[in-house]
Design an enzyme around this catalytic site. Sequence first.
Site, PDB file in Angstrom:
ATOM      1  N   GLY A 130      25.721  24.110  37.643  1.00  0.00           N
ATOM      2  CA  GLY A 130      26.439  23.451  38.660  1.00  0.00           C
ATOM      3  C   GLY A 130      26.497  22.048  38.337  1.00  0.00           C
ATOM      4  O   GLY A 130      26.585  21.029  39.143  1.00  0.00           O
TER       5      GLY A 130
ATOM      6  N   ASP B  98      28.942  31.587  36.310  1.00  0.00           N
ATOM      7  CA  ASP B  98      28.638  31.798  37.420  1.00  0.00           C
ATOM      8  C   ASP B  98      27.286  32.253  37.652  1.00  0.00           C
ATOM      9  O   ASP B  98      26.891  33.495  37.218  1.00  0.00           O
ATOM     10  CB  ASP B  98      29.824  32.977  37.744  1.00  0.00           C
ATOM     11  CG  ASP B  98      29.387  33.201  39.370  1.00  0.00           C
ATOM     12  OD1 ASP B  98      28.708  32.627  40.132  1.00  0.00           O
ATOM     13  OD2 ASP B  98      30.451  34.420  40.052  1.00  0.00           O
TER      14      ASP B  98
ATOM     15  N   TYR C  99      22.491  26.786  55.192  1.00  0.00           N
ATOM     16  CA  TYR C  99      21.769  26.100  54.103  1.00  0.00           C
ATOM     17  C   TYR C  99      20.374  25.499  54.234  1.00  0.00           C
ATOM     18  O   TYR C  99      19.783  25.829  53.305  1.00  0.00           O
ATOM     19  CB  TYR C  99      22.682  24.769  54.262  1.00  0.00           C
ATOM     20  CG  TYR C  99      22.315  23.609  53.033  1.00  0.00           C
ATOM     21  CD1 TYR C  99      22.595  24.098  51.863  1.00  0.00           C
ATOM     22  CD2 TYR C  99      21.780  22.461  53.393  1.00  0.00           C
ATOM     23  CE1 TYR C  99      22.450  22.663  50.611  1.00  0.00           C
ATOM     24  CE2 TYR C  99      21.394  21.477  52.722  1.00  0.00           C
ATOM     25  CZ  TYR C  99      21.817  21.689  51.303  1.00  0.00           C
ATOM     26  OH  TYR C  99      21.482  20.891  50.115  1.00  0.00           O
TER      27      TYR C  99
ATOM     28  N   ASP D 200      28.827  25.244  34.835  1.00  0.00           N
ATOM     29  CA  ASP D 200      29.513  25.467  36.129  1.00  0.00           C
ATOM     30  C   ASP D 200      30.615  26.535  36.251  1.00  0.00           C
ATOM     31  O   ASP D 200      30.801  27.162  35.401  1.00  0.00           O
ATOM     32  CB  ASP D 200      30.256  23.974  36.528  1.00  0.00           C
ATOM     33  CG  ASP D 200      30.251  23.921  38.145  1.00  0.00           C
ATOM     34  OD1 ASP D 200      29.354  22.806  38.374  1.00  0.00           O
ATOM     35  OD2 ASP D 200      30.836  24.450  38.893  1.00  0.00           O
ATOM     36  N   ILE D 201      30.748  27.167  37.479  1.00  0.00           N
ATOM     37  CA  ILE D 201      31.819  28.091  37.806  1.00  0.00           C
ATOM     38  C   ILE D 201      33.212  27.461  37.802  1.00  0.00           C
ATOM     39  O   ILE D 201      34.100  28.237  37.585  1.00  0.00           O
ATOM     40  CB  ILE D 201      31.502  28.522  39.250  1.00  0.00           C
ATOM     41  CG1 ILE D 201      32.232  30.078  39.489  1.00  0.00           C
ATOM     42  CG2 ILE D 201      31.913  27.579  40.348  1.00  0.00           C
ATOM     43  CD1 ILE D 201      31.987  30.635  40.700  1.00  0.00           C
ATOM     44  N   ARG D 202      33.242  26.044  37.847  1.00  0.00           N
ATOM     45  CA  ARG D 202      34.553  25.509  37.393  1.00  0.00           C
ATOM     46  C   ARG D 202      34.551  24.597  36.285  1.00  0.00           C
ATOM     47  O   ARG D 202      33.587  24.335  35.890  1.00  0.00           O
ATOM     48  CB  ARG D 202      35.144  24.848  38.646  1.00  0.00           C
ATOM     49  CG  ARG D 202      34.300  23.710  39.285  1.00  0.00           C
ATOM     50  CD  ARG D 202      34.477  23.064  40.676  1.00  0.00           C
ATOM     51  NE  ARG D 202      33.666  22.388  41.263  1.00  0.00           N
ATOM     52  CZ  ARG D 202      33.534  21.094  41.041  1.00  0.00           C
ATOM     53  NH1 ARG D 202      34.407  20.335  40.683  1.00  0.00           N
ATOM     54  NH2 ARG D 202      32.462  20.362  41.575  1.00  0.00           N
TER      55      ARG D 202
ATOM     56  N   LYS E  47      17.351  26.873  52.017  1.00  0.00           N
ATOM     57  CA  LYS E  47      16.570  25.924  51.177  1.00  0.00           C
ATOM     58  C   LYS E  47      14.843  26.209  51.496  1.00  0.00           C
ATOM     59  O   LYS E  47      14.316  26.197  50.505  1.00  0.00           O
ATOM     60  CB  LYS E  47      16.936  24.325  51.399  1.00  0.00           C
ATOM     61  CG  LYS E  47      18.368  23.744  51.074  1.00  0.00           C
ATOM     62  CD  LYS E  47      18.159  24.152  49.557  1.00  0.00           C
ATOM     63  CE  LYS E  47      19.323  23.244  48.806  1.00  0.00           C
ATOM     64  NZ  LYS E  47      19.453  23.406  47.125  1.00  0.00           N
TER      65      LYS E  47
ATOM     66  N   GLY F  59      28.909  18.803  39.847  1.00  0.00           N
ATOM     67  CA  GLY F  59      29.047  18.417  41.144  1.00  0.00           C
ATOM     68  C   GLY F  59      28.392  16.903  41.230  1.00  0.00           C
ATOM     69  O   GLY F  59      28.435  16.407  40.399  1.00  0.00           O
ATOM     70  N   GLN F  60      28.016  16.445  42.559  1.00  0.00           N
ATOM     71  CA  GLN F  60      27.815  15.036  42.752  1.00  0.00           C
ATOM     72  C   GLN F  60      26.596  14.705  41.868  1.00  0.00           C
ATOM     73  O   GLN F  60      26.635  13.691  41.200  1.00  0.00           O
ATOM     74  CB  GLN F  60      27.696  14.817  44.197  1.00  0.00           C
ATOM     75  CG  GLN F  60      27.316  13.400  44.448  1.00  0.00           C
ATOM     76  CD  GLN F  60      27.026  13.155  45.934  1.00  0.00           C
ATOM     77  OE1 GLN F  60      26.560  14.210  46.862  1.00  0.00           O
ATOM     78  NE2 GLN F  60      27.017  11.955  46.328  1.00  0.00           N
TER      79      GLN F  60
HETATM   80  P1  NAD Z   1      27.963  19.769  44.763  1.00  0.00           P
HETATM   81  O1  NAD Z   1      28.676  20.577  45.769  1.00  0.00           O
HETATM   82  O2  NAD Z   1      28.501  18.621  44.390  1.00  0.00           O
HETATM   83  O3  NAD Z   1      27.994  20.443  43.393  1.00  0.00           O
HETATM   84  C1  NAD Z   1      27.491  21.872  43.165  1.00  0.00           C
HETATM   85  C2  NAD Z   1      28.178  22.651  41.976  1.00  0.00           C
HETATM   86  O4  NAD Z   1      27.875  24.140  42.035  1.00  0.00           O
HETATM   87  C3  NAD Z   1      29.663  22.512  41.880  1.00  0.00           C
HETATM   88  O5  NAD Z   1      30.198  21.617  40.875  1.00  0.00           O
HETATM   89  C4  NAD Z   1      30.109  24.066  42.194  1.00  0.00           C
HETATM   90  O6  NAD Z   1      31.264  24.124  41.559  1.00  0.00           O
HETATM   91  C5  NAD Z   1      28.985  24.539  41.542  1.00  0.00           C
HETATM   92  N1  NAD Z   1      28.858  26.026  41.857  1.00  0.00           N
HETATM   93  C6  NAD Z   1      29.020  26.532  43.219  1.00  0.00           C
HETATM   94  N2  NAD Z   1      28.808  27.968  43.161  1.00  0.00           N
HETATM   95  C7  NAD Z   1      28.589  28.127  41.803  1.00  0.00           C
HETATM   96  C8  NAD Z   1      28.217  29.457  41.270  1.00  0.00           C
HETATM   97  N3  NAD Z   1      28.338  30.559  41.531  1.00  0.00           N
HETATM   98  N4  NAD Z   1      27.791  29.426  39.827  1.00  0.00           N
HETATM   99  C9  NAD Z   1      27.704  28.237  39.261  1.00  0.00           C
HETATM  100  N5  NAD Z   1      28.133  27.058  39.666  1.00  0.00           N
HETATM  101  C10 NAD Z   1      28.413  26.860  41.197  1.00  0.00           C
HETATM  102  O7  NAD Z   1      26.456  19.842  45.103  1.00  0.00           O
HETATM  103  P2  NAD Z   1      25.183  18.572  44.716  1.00  0.00           P
HETATM  104  O8  NAD Z   1      25.520  17.285  45.506  1.00  0.00           O
HETATM  105  O9  NAD Z   1      25.508  18.080  43.153  1.00  0.00           O
HETATM  106  O10 NAD Z   1      24.013  19.220  44.910  1.00  0.00           O
HETATM  107  C11 NAD Z   1      23.259  19.792  43.912  1.00  0.00           C
HETATM  108  C12 NAD Z   1      21.946  20.453  44.390  1.00  0.00           C
HETATM  109  O11 NAD Z   1      21.366  19.663  45.203  1.00  0.00           O
HETATM  110  C13 NAD Z   1      22.272  21.463  45.438  1.00  0.00           C
HETATM  111  O12 NAD Z   1      21.243  22.583  45.456  1.00  0.00           O
HETATM  112  C14 NAD Z   1      22.079  20.872  46.803  1.00  0.00           C
HETATM  113  O13 NAD Z   1      21.655  21.531  47.804  1.00  0.00           O
HETATM  114  C15 NAD Z   1      21.112  19.655  46.423  1.00  0.00           C
HETATM  115  N6  NAD Z   1      21.178  18.619  47.407  1.00  0.00           N
HETATM  116  C16 NAD Z   1      22.105  17.865  47.383  1.00  0.00           C
HETATM  117  C17 NAD Z   1      22.153  16.541  48.266  1.00  0.00           C
HETATM  118  C18 NAD Z   1      23.397  15.672  48.295  1.00  0.00           C
HETATM  119  O14 NAD Z   1      23.467  14.731  49.072  1.00  0.00           O
HETATM  120  N7  NAD Z   1      24.211  15.706  47.222  1.00  0.00           N
HETATM  121  C19 NAD Z   1      21.111  16.384  49.136  1.00  0.00           C
HETATM  122  C20 NAD Z   1      19.911  17.594  49.174  1.00  0.00           C
HETATM  123  C21 NAD Z   1      20.083  18.364  48.187  1.00  0.00           C
HETATM  124  N1  SER Z   2      23.422  15.832  51.603  1.00  0.00           N
HETATM  125  C1  SER Z   2      23.150  17.414  52.014  1.00  0.00           C
HETATM  126  C2  SER Z   2      24.050  17.928  52.963  1.00  0.00           C
HETATM  127  O1  SER Z   2      24.311  17.211  53.662  1.00  0.00           O
HETATM  128  C3  SER Z   2      21.622  17.543  52.258  1.00  0.00           C
HETATM  129  O2  SER Z   2      21.153  18.673  51.627  1.00  0.00           O
HETATM  130  O3  SER Z   2      24.186  19.139  53.015  1.00  0.00           O
END
Ligand code: NAD
Ligand code: SER
Length: 313
Positions: free
Chosen positions: A11, A53, A143, A37-39, A147, A14-15
Amino acid sequence: MEPREMILVLGANGQIGTELVTALRAKYGATSVIASDIRQARDNSNGPFELLDIMNPVAVNEAFAKHKVTQVYHLAAILSATGEQNPRLAWQVNMDGLLNVLEASVQFGVKKVFWPSSIAVFGNHSKKRLTPQYAVTDPDTIYGISKLAGERWCNYYYRTRGLDVRSLRYPGLISYGSKPGGGTTDYAVEIFYEAKAHGQYTCFLREDQRLPMMYMPDAIKATLALMEADGDKLRIRSSYNVSSLSFTPAELANAIKVQLPLFAVNYAPDFRQVIAETWPGSIDDNYARLDWGWEPDYDLQAMVADMLVHIPN
Ligand code: NAD
Ligand code: SER
């Protein structure tokens, strides 16, 4: 000589992954960190990248074997707001994907696994202010449910299989490196882009909806600190509360207005307001501070100043 670390980030586009991969490559060297990543990545010229994936256990196992993986950062997930649009998919990606990764980690002798949980594990009956580590956890969103179950699976793999899994309950994360991926806290990123581009923002949460938040440099710092900590000192193998900022949309808007006085915000709460209301306003992270020395660097003013410097006009 210690064998070279080979780090797989799942993943990675992502962010969080976008910035974590950069930080890991600075520390371990570009070729030791495999982004996946999947993309496809917008730019994968900075190091190895695999299309993968996490729902495909055969492909996951192949990647672990091919790269002789020693550490995993498993970030792939469906976030809170997107998850409510397709709950079954969110459960499958967040749960089956995690189990595929935990199982492969045991099978291929991975030394350490990082997997993030979230403040979304808390719910309506959790204490709202300075929510403790061991609070009531009654999440309403799929979600949050995934978690919470994931935290228990991580603890289970640690206890029964000896897997060194480490986890943080991230608050809402604020960053300029990559746009957020469909969460309830995304307003706290969007607001900066709209302030810079249009001088105006319509917020999808109520103005007084307090939530725990963190600036990305602190999130990366916490993640690396936990992964480097002495495992014997870690009392929590489900997921650590970790805290930094706590503010409402109105407070964030006021902090932005100090630098952009003409900035205007309207409020039009949507389905994400219902989710936010179930989450805490602030978090008690005493265990993280005591066990591995957690301390954030950014307060609200410092975060706002840094975001406004980096977001283009
Ligand atoms: P994001 O959505 O920005 O990135 C997630 C990435 O996972 C994406 O690039 C997506 O393409 C990839 N993905 C989705 N399905 C997939 C699959 N089947 N196989 C491979 N890749 C796949 O999320 P993020 O904000 O980077 O969050 C990363 C982790 O941190 C997650 O577990 C999220 O729950 C956790 N988290 C994030 C936040 C936040 O505020 N960003 C807060 C709490 C927890
Ligand atoms: N920032 C995340 C959300 O809003 C919290 O895990 O989904």
